[in-house]
Design an enzyme around this catalytic site. Sequence first.
Site, PDB file in Angstrom:
ATOM      1  CB  SER A 575      51.847  40.576  41.840  1.00 44.30           C
ATOM      2  OG  SER A 575      51.505  39.222  41.789  1.00 44.30           O
ATOM      3  CG  HIS A 693      46.551  39.727  42.255  1.00 40.12           C
ATOM      4  ND1 HIS A 693      47.228  39.798  43.450  1.00 40.12           N
ATOM      5  CD2 HIS A 693      47.512  39.590  41.292  1.00 40.12           C
ATOM      6  CE1 HIS A 693      48.536  39.704  43.235  1.00 40.12           C
ATOM      7  NE2 HIS A 693      48.722  39.570  41.934  1.00 40.12           N
TER       8      HIS A 693
END
Length: 727
Positions: A575, A693
Amino acid sequence: MRPVLPLVLSLLVACPKAAPEIAVTPAPPTAPAAPPTPAFPPLPAARAGAEADTLHGTVVPDPYRWLEDERSPEVQAWMAAEDAHTRARLSAVSGRDALAARFRELFYVDSVSAPVQRGNRLFYLRTHADREKAVLYWRDGRDGAERVLLDPNGWGDGKTTSLGDWSVSWDGRTIVYQEKPNAADEATLKVLTVDTGAVSTVDVIPGGKYAEPQWTPDGKGFYYAWLPTDASIPVDARPGMTEIRYHALGTDPATDARIHPATKDPSTFLNTSLSRDGRWLFVYVQRGWNENDVHVRDLKNPKGAFTPLVLGKDATYMPWAWQDRFYVQTNEGAPHGRIFRVDPKKPARKDWVEIVPEDPNATLEGFSIVGGHLALSYLTDVHSELRIHTLDGTRARTVQLPGIGTASGLVGLEDSDEAYFSYSSFTTPRQVYRTSLSTGASSTWATVAVKADLSAFTVEQVRYTSKDGTKVPMFLVHRTDAPRDRDRPTLLYGYGGFDVSLTPAFRSSILPWLEAGGVYAVANLRGGGEYGKAWHDAGRGALKQNVFDDFVAAGEFLVSEGWTRPARLAIYGGSNGGLLTGAAITQRPDLWGAVVCAVPLLDMVRYHQFGSGRTWIPEYGSAEDPEQFRTLHAYSPYHRIRPGVAYPPLLMMSADHDDRVDPMHARKFVAALRAADAKGGDTLLRIEANAGHGGADQVGKAIETNADMYAFLFQALGATPTASSTP
């Protein structure tokens, strides 16, 4: 951006038989990574287009913009070929099967979370050694029979629908929960009756991505943040369309009352909280992770409107209402945090009374009111400390923790003496404790044993000097008998953003690496929250380069101190940490022997046009602003790739349903890096199917992900994992 948990998952295990150890057989230092052979599916071609933008007088080429369109058949074919090639390559690595076997021992686990009390009932998640997903249980009282409430293992095909956040009514009789397709952020809210297990067919609410439901005291409804699902709304504009609504159980969600309108500003988040007595409703306008406005409404007054509690400050505020007083945590004028008491009848800022002053030697991470006390969670030199204060701010005691590690905040009720917290460290698996607020006595509620000799490992906290002279802390985890021989396979992990602190918590996924004699390093970079607001501010916006300098300095320290050498030094991040590793590989390609980059941001010129990107503008800035563009363009990893540079082997880890950070970043970077690097075959793209994610939520997929990742690392660093027996 909500930070992603590392894909090196922190899963635990309890198994009776001895574990095989992973040993390292060093390869010759000059041995190259295994090249692709005709047995592997061929790497697809990635055409370079002529697209370019002129931004603020600067021409910005974007030759792989065509890879932004995931729906394109050309892009779909390219992705499938990339993933097939990568998986074939990794499955052929010597020792990869032994790694997968070790991860199966470590990841399939029986464990339990700290329980939440509602009414006389306890609710908690339990993982099982024979199931893929955690199960939500409940029981009456402390010693009641355990009952299954929600088991996502049976949802659909058991693989693509996940249980997200959940919230139980104050009487413990009803629960609202998120159902999430493919472990993505998008979610639908559903309501279940605890006693019968019946799921309502009426109370089904799409648009629950940011919901965080807040129950009324009578359990007849809840307030929540609602996000429109209209496909005609541009994806980058959606966050600004969030509004606060109220849902009455048994009614059509389409008729839910709008309590607070949307901001129409996509760089903001909107959320809410409700006091336990149902009187005070707070609405927060969050601008990144740096500041927020707070509005409050007295629901006791039917005609009352929202009034501002605080507006326009460069600070964060977290109020908690109890017994007609607000207790507000803030970093306003106190970068390490402090707490005020506010009389709702005199809410002006000048009338606030400070009751817990700032501690310059510790960072206040959060607080709650439990058992008539303030329960404060601090970080002291990057490890947890739990302090108990009376409601007037007087310090009563410190909760005794087992050691230097990471503890959750206390989980309990404002008027109940009993509370729970969890604790772990790099060498201690997660344990759950029950504690008394009045006496301070604590006892173990749940423990987990791992199939490993954790006494073989040691943890050091060191400090090194970054480029500008700043001292940065770093944890080193390794075997006690591991010498500094400049040949240790070393994995450096970092994040450095969004006020996120990397604390010493247990990660079973690193055990095979440690057992092999490797070093695991965690750098506490600026941009995180380890030392309060100033530490965060020093690594965001125009100062983001500090984060990358801190990370590079960590690698240089590991080399200069004799732990490793560049050919044996790998880096990993996901991320915002993927942006970190992308910057590291493009700014200092000579320093790393291998790179793992997961679900990253890499095109910092266009990031704000995709996914939740505009909500991160307060953290990074926007290319729409001339000055911010110059900062972003200067470090944007996608734009810093240069032909002819020898880049280290890269494993890019992406997810096909990542609706937070668009996977276009991973695709464009891989194509550009492979085209620029003469050793383009060392750049691999792995795409997790039916995953968001945070990755997939099945243990089996976590095993395969970690086996592939560590097989790549061992091979790229010139070491081969082989199975051997533990004496």
